[in-house]
Design a protein around this motif. Structure first.
Motif: not given
Length: 486
Positions: A7-9, A95-96, A121-124
């Motif tokens: 699983i990749v972001g 994981m987000v 990179g998370s939107f956080l």
């Protein structure tokens, strides 16, 4: 070789937020499965020649998001067993706020597959930068599809994710308004960190769902409250207030109180709450219940000061007791009516006393000494009745009442009158039980009725410019009858 889902972001924005390691993996993958093509980087990936499939059609098949996520996870497990290696790409960081990832992690052992997580990179990251949030000050992230008011801490920065449309925004608004003032400003951030798409709009909370400002990339930011009055609805803030009152710099009266000195206030406040219930005064009831809660918190703070217990012990004990005594709700016990619930409750209480070495010496034990005498009589007779020591019918009780009344009339001296009147009151307590009336509450209502009618007499006398003592009994009797109909 074990089947693997990698699983990749895809990051929070366009290709500039896609890290090199992720892109190298995507370039070398024979096929990529996207949770959705609704992401800023997907068109760029297509132009770069990437081959992929998406699960967007699954969204059209179901009415609930959880059903969508469960099917996607199921299909991915099937694909892994068929092809051994599957690359699954999700928006942001895996994981987000990715429910499908959580389902896969929970099911990997049973499904006999490996789930590997690669970052993104998370939107956080973008949210913290664009909204100037330092999460070390306290930060919460909640799902816009499942916001619970009791989970929110208004002293923290809160991000509400996955607010896709006005319908979700409306539900979010209602939950937030249970905690925040209606005019508390919130920020709707869409596509944060993506210059070509980014929109940041600040609105008062009550207008959150008024405009169509939402997309698949929208997040609602709720800043911490700054005014202490905005915390008045928070239980933990109330606990802090009581702690302050009991502190060395607090209130001298509160500091000197003990469990023993507060006993009469607990009883008094409970009765005032009961009076508000009888009066049907909801505003007064809310106030009086607050006074009852004050007594609980004062006792809990005294316990904390003495190192014996605190409010968390009180809450834990109550929660554990409620779950234990409701096996028909929290367990597998089945009940058919409320009488069976009460029977189970009493049996569980009996077992508890035995477990804690508190087996009662008498059937009549366990009635608080502080109970009013009439209520204590009522409770004793209830306990005796549970083992069959009771009248066969209400007619037998009525006969006993008449018998005791006659003995009061026939009493020849003060000692006999006192004894016989006590027997009459005891018999009336039994009658109340048979009629399913709480005698203490009935007497409270009678007292209130007498107080109202007598006050009516005083008002009528005042209208004539006379004291009530100057009015004839005939006139007082006539006004009394008037008061019955007012």
């Amino acid at each position: 070789m074990k089947q693997t889902i990698t699983i990749v972001g895809l990051g929070f924005g366009d290709e500039t937020s896609l890290n090199i390691g992720t892109w190298n993996l995507l370039q070398n993958a024979p096929v990529i499965w996207l949770r959705t093509v609704k992401h800023p980087v997907v068109d760029w990936m297509k132009n770069q020649g990437a081959s992929f499939h998406s699960f967007d059609e699954v969204y059209e098949k179901h009415h609930q998001f959880e059903e969508v996520y469960e099917e996607i996870a199921s299909q991915l497990i099937g694909l892994a067993k068929e092809h051994r290696q599957v690359v699954y790409a999700v928006p942001g960081h895996p994981m987000v706020a990715e429910r499908t990832v959580q389902i896969l992690l929970q099911e990997q052992t049973e499904a006999e597959i490996d789930v590997e997580i690669m970052g993104g990179g998370s939107f956080l990251d973008a949210a913290f930068a664009r909204l100037q949030i330092d999460p070390i000050e306290g930060f919460q992230m909640v799902d816009g599809n499942d916001v619970k008011a009791h989970q929110l801490n208004p002293r923290m920065h809160i991000l509400v994710g996955q607010v896709y449309d006005r319908f979700i925004a409306s539900d979010v608004k209602l939950s937030l308004m249970e905690v925040y003032p209606a005019d508390h400003n919130v920020i709707i951030g869409t596509a944060l960190g993506i210059p070509s798409l980014e929109k940041v709009v600040e609105v008062p909370l009550y207008e959150l769902d008024h405009a169509d400002l939402f997309t698949d990339l929208s997040t609602v930011y709720v800043p911490p409250v700054r005014q202490e009055s905005s915390l008045y609805r928070q239980f933990d803030y109330l606990v802090e207030v009581i702690e302050t009152l009991r502190s060395p710099d607090g209130c001298p009266w509160d500091r000197k109180q003990t469990h023993e000195s507060l006993r009469p206030y607990l009883i008094e406040e409970a009765y005032e709450a009961i009076e508000a219930i009888h009066n049907g005064d909801e505003d007064s009831l809310a106030d009086e219940l607050g006074d009852v809660l004050l007594q609980v918190l004062l006792h809990a703070q005294i316990g904390r000061d003495e190192g014996t217990f605190d409010i968390r012990d009180v809450i834990e004990n109550l929660t554990e007791k409620m779950i234990r005594r409701h096996p028909h709700v929290f367990g597998e016990t089945e009940v058919t009516d409320s009488d069976q619930v009460i029977s189970n409750w009493q049996e569980i209480k009996k077992q508890e006393r035995g477990e804690y070495g508190q087996e009662d010496e008498s059937i009549l034990s366990g009635i608080p000494k502080e109970y009013p005498t009439l209520l204590k009589s009522f409770e004793m007779q209830k306990k005796a009745a549970k083992i069959g020591f009771d009248w066969d019918s209400v007619e037998g009780v009525l006969l006993k009442v008449r018998e005791e009344l006659a003995e009061v009339v026939q009493a020849e001296n003060q000692a006999e009158r006192e004894e016989e009147l006590g027997d009459l009151l005891f018999a009336l307590g039994s009658l109340a039980r048979w009629l399913q009336v709480d005698p203490e509450l009935a007497l409270i209502r009678a007292n209130q009725k007498f107080l109202y009618r007598f006050s009516y007499l005083e008002e009528k006398a005042n209208e004539l410019g006379q004291s009530i003592q100057e009015i004839s009994m005939e006139q007082l009797d006539a006004w009394w009858n008037e008061a019955k109909n007012v």
